[in-house]
Scaffold this active site. Structure first.
Site, PDB file in Angstrom:
ATOM      1  N   LYS A 204       0.868  -1.191   0.000  1.00 24.09           N
ATOM      2  CA  LYS A 204       0.000   0.000   0.000  1.00 24.09           C
ATOM      3  C   LYS A 204       0.890   1.221   0.000  1.00 24.09           C
ATOM      4  O   LYS A 204       2.014   1.185   0.514  1.00 24.09           O
ATOM      5  CB  LYS A 204      -0.886   0.022   1.239  1.00 24.09           C
ATOM      6  CG  LYS A 204      -2.139   0.850   1.059  1.00 24.09           C
ATOM      7  CD  LYS A 204      -3.215   0.053   0.315  1.00 24.09           C
ATOM      8  CE  LYS A 204      -4.463   0.844   0.076  1.00 24.09           C
ATOM      9  NZ  LYS A 204      -5.551  -0.012  -0.379  1.00 24.09           N
TER      10      LYS A 204
HETATM   11  P1  NAD Z   1     -12.784   7.765  -3.092  1.00 24.91           P
HETATM   12  O1  NAD Z   1     -11.749   8.787  -2.876  1.00 24.91           O
HETATM   13  O2  NAD Z   1     -13.257   7.511  -4.473  1.00 24.91           O
HETATM   14  O3  NAD Z   1     -14.067   8.067  -2.178  1.00 24.91           O
HETATM   15  C1  NAD Z   1     -13.960   8.296  -0.808  1.00 24.91           C
HETATM   16  C2  NAD Z   1     -15.314   8.714  -0.278  1.00 24.91           C
HETATM   17  O4  NAD Z   1     -15.243   8.817   1.148  1.00 24.91           O
HETATM   18  C3  NAD Z   1     -15.785  10.081  -0.778  1.00 24.91           C
HETATM   19  O5  NAD Z   1     -17.171  10.028  -1.067  1.00 24.91           O
HETATM   20  C4  NAD Z   1     -15.551  11.009   0.417  1.00 24.91           C
HETATM   21  O6  NAD Z   1     -16.409  12.118   0.443  1.00 24.91           O
HETATM   22  C5  NAD Z   1     -15.847  10.033   1.551  1.00 24.91           C
HETATM   23  N1  NAD Z   1     -15.317  10.476   2.839  1.00 24.91           N
HETATM   24  C6  NAD Z   1     -14.081  10.968   3.122  1.00 24.91           C
HETATM   25  N2  NAD Z   1     -14.004  11.316   4.413  1.00 24.91           N
HETATM   26  C7  NAD Z   1     -15.196  11.023   4.951  1.00 24.91           C
HETATM   27  C8  NAD Z   1     -15.744  11.171   6.267  1.00 24.91           C
HETATM   28  N3  NAD Z   1     -15.012  11.671   7.248  1.00 24.91           N
HETATM   29  N4  NAD Z   1     -17.023  10.769   6.477  1.00 24.91           N
HETATM   30  C9  NAD Z   1     -17.777  10.272   5.476  1.00 24.91           C
HETATM   31  N5  NAD Z   1     -17.311  10.111   4.225  1.00 24.91           N
HETATM   32  C10 NAD Z   1     -16.044  10.496   3.973  1.00 24.91           C
HETATM   33  O7  NAD Z   1     -12.208   6.414  -2.458  1.00 24.91           O
HETATM   34  P2  NAD Z   1     -12.596   4.899  -2.822  1.00 24.91           P
HETATM   35  O8  NAD Z   1     -11.620   4.392  -3.799  1.00 24.91           O
HETATM   36  O9  NAD Z   1     -14.031   4.794  -3.082  1.00 24.91           O
HETATM   37  O10 NAD Z   1     -12.223   4.182  -1.433  1.00 24.91           O
HETATM   38  C11 NAD Z   1     -13.124   4.130  -0.347  1.00 24.91           C
HETATM   39  C12 NAD Z   1     -12.710   3.001   0.581  1.00 24.91           C
HETATM   40  O11 NAD Z   1     -12.712   1.761  -0.139  1.00 24.91           O
HETATM   41  C13 NAD Z   1     -11.307   3.119   1.182  1.00 24.91           C
HETATM   42  O12 NAD Z   1     -11.304   2.524   2.447  1.00 24.91           O
HETATM   43  C14 NAD Z   1     -10.467   2.259   0.235  1.00 24.91           C
HETATM   44  O13 NAD Z   1      -9.272   1.808   0.832  1.00 24.91           O
HETATM   45  C15 NAD Z   1     -11.432   1.137  -0.014  1.00 24.91           C
HETATM   46  N6  NAD Z   1     -11.160   0.344  -1.206  1.00 24.91           N
HETATM   47  C16 NAD Z   1     -11.074   0.953  -2.431  1.00 24.91           C
HETATM   48  C17 NAD Z   1     -10.848   0.161  -3.554  1.00 24.91           C
HETATM   49  C18 NAD Z   1     -10.823   0.755  -4.927  1.00 24.91           C
HETATM   50  O14 NAD Z   1     -10.766  -0.017  -5.894  1.00 24.91           O
HETATM   51  N7  NAD Z   1     -10.897   2.056  -5.093  1.00 24.91           N
HETATM   52  C19 NAD Z   1     -10.672  -1.223  -3.419  1.00 24.91           C
HETATM   53  C20 NAD Z   1     -10.777  -1.811  -2.150  1.00 24.91           C
HETATM   54  C21 NAD Z   1     -11.028  -1.004  -1.064  1.00 24.91           C
END
Ligand code: NAD
Length: 447
Positions: free
Chosen positions: A131
């Protein structure tokens, strides 16, 4: 550069003069990583895991910490800090996203890398856990500044990433465009004859620049596939479900849009800009909300919805809650507010140890992050295979293969939970740890 190595990985040469020490900073208490270790320990006890495997996984194989200068639009130079943690690579190259967020710390990246080790082993894709992250609020930078920062971070990481060694992907606040910049920068550091292999240095690229169809929605698709597997086991149909989502970014918005197609009803959403609840009985339109978020940057102000408090959001009565934002959201306090049957963890590490205890006490089921959000890394694996084989799969093929892998992981987790009387998180870890143990038993430890 300082690296902490436990002997399971080798570190390529650093090409940048801006590599700094990876020593633990005073403000980086190992809180999240400690949680992962405790989660691993619980599962290890249950399956009587070989002690040497536990010892190896208790620390990351390698940690890279860099500080690097970036030229801002007004000519100033700003310094940035970034990390890449490589937890374990016994199953294959390190794999895991790159995050841009002001709260990024070595502890967080370390925990996220360890979760990737468990996730890849659980779903049985030939990757290890890695990561990365840069400590920055990208909303304070212009697009060109984000691009220069990305390119400079990649340059600083140098040979610590590579197609057969460590393969990043998008995470919070990074996307396909970020990945395209990474490929371009990485390629520029290779001799011309070797540039053809640069494409596989990251996954989650735009489809037009070597990405896989289906990758953008893959994590959300996986969340939905797993809810669809869970439903009949719990005497319900996905089309009858109501749900709430925290985080409407890549994971949350895709999960919601696919659930809409299945007939499920979205009742409330919270993101960094606020929380909203549906006015009307038919719920919120996930597609219209995604368009609104793209335009405005968040869910606040979405027409046809009312603004609600954080407490009201967590207290919304629904069948499923999908955390898809950051860590530490389901705490003892918020777990008590929830009125749902299932928490489907789209985010990594959304539930604290105390939150987990409350969910268990209240008989709320959990599809744990290492299983529930594994769709992303599975389709990343497909992208990596396509890049290395010069192939292009179609959408139906990607979706079908993703579902098959998730079905096997779901079945293995369910079986382990029943066999050892474990909660699903511990069961998922137990399956993953068995897989890793098997490889160490067969390969042994060098020399
Ligand atoms: P992203 O940046 O696309 O979206 C993040 C979202 O979280 C946004 O809507 C933002 O407004 C919201 N957010 C941020 N701070 C917040 C808070 N304090 N309270 C409520 N909402 C809040 O990110 P993503 O890629 O969708 O990732 C989200 C989660 O999923 C993370 O934990 C990431 O590690 C996990 N994840 C992502 C992927 C991927 O393929 N992108 C894969 C596995 C896991």
């Amino acid at each position: 550069m300082t690296t902490l190595a436990n002997g399971t990985a080798t570190l390529g040469p650093i090409t940048s003069p801006h590599s700094a020490s990876a020593a633990l900073r005073a403000d980086d208490q190992p809180r999240l990583f400690q949680r992962v270790r405790e989660q691993m320990d619980r599962a290890a006890e249950a399956i009587d895991l070989a002690p040497e495997v536990r010892k190896i996984l208790a620390s990351p194989a390698c940690e890279v910490s860099v500080t690097f200068p970036v030229k801002m639009d007004d000519g100033r130079i700003e310094m940035f800090s970034g990390y890449r943690v490589q937890h374990n690579n016994v199953l294959g190259p390190f794999k895991g996203g790159i995050r841009y967020h002001p709260d990024v710390s070595i502890d967080e990246v370390r925990a996220l890398a360890a979760w990737m080790t468990i996730k890849c082993a659980l779903v049985d894709v030939p990757f290890g856990g890695g990561k990365g992250g840069v400590q920055v609020d990208p909303t304070t930078l212009s697009r060109r500044e984000v691009e220069r920062m990305t390119r400079r971070f990649v340059y600083a990481l140098g040979a610590n990433i590579g197609p057969g060694y460590d393969v990043p992907a998008p995470d919070v606040n990074t996307d396909a465009r970020t990945m395209a910049w990474i490929v371009d920068t990485y390629a520029a550091t290779l001799p011309p004859q070797e540039r053809y292999r640069a494409l596989a240095v990251v996954t989650g690229k735009p489809v037009s620049a070597g990405g896989s169809v289906g990758r953008e929605k893959a994590t959300g698709q996986g969340v939905v596939d797993l809810i669809e597997m869970w439903a009949p086991d719990n005497r319900c149909k996905i089309s009858d479900l109501t749900y709430t989502v925290q985080g409407f970014g890549k994971v949350g918005s895709w999960a919601a849009r696919i659930l809409k197609d299945k007939g499920a009803k979205l009742l409330a959403v919270q993101d960094a800009t606020g929380a909203i609840r549906a006015h009307a009985a038919e719920g919120l339109d996930a597609d219209a909300l995604a368009t609104h978020v793209k335009k405005t940057g968040g869910v606040a102000g979405f027409p046809g919805a009312q603004a609600i408090s954080r407490e009201a959001f967590f207290g919304t009565e629904a069948d499923v809650f999908i955390p898809a934002a950051l860590e530490d959201q389901v705490t003892a306090e918020t777990a008590r507010l929830l009125k749902v049957r299932l928490v489907a963890e789209g985010a990594n590490g959304p539930t604290t140890t105390e939150g987990d205890a409350v969910l268990t006490e209240r008989s709320i089921a959990v599809l744990p992050d290492v299983l529930c959000n594994a769709g992303g890394v599975i389709v990343s694996y497909f992208e990596w295979l396509q890049n290395r084989g010069g192939a292009a799969w179609n959408a139906a093929e990607v979706d079908q293969r993703l579902k098959e892998i998730l079905e096997r992981a779901y079945a293995r987790t369910k079986e382990m939970a029943a066999e050892k009387s474990l909660d699903w998180r511990s069961a998922a870890y137990a399956v993953a740890l068995r897989r890793i143990e098997q490889v160490y038993a067969e390969r042994g430890i060098f020399p």
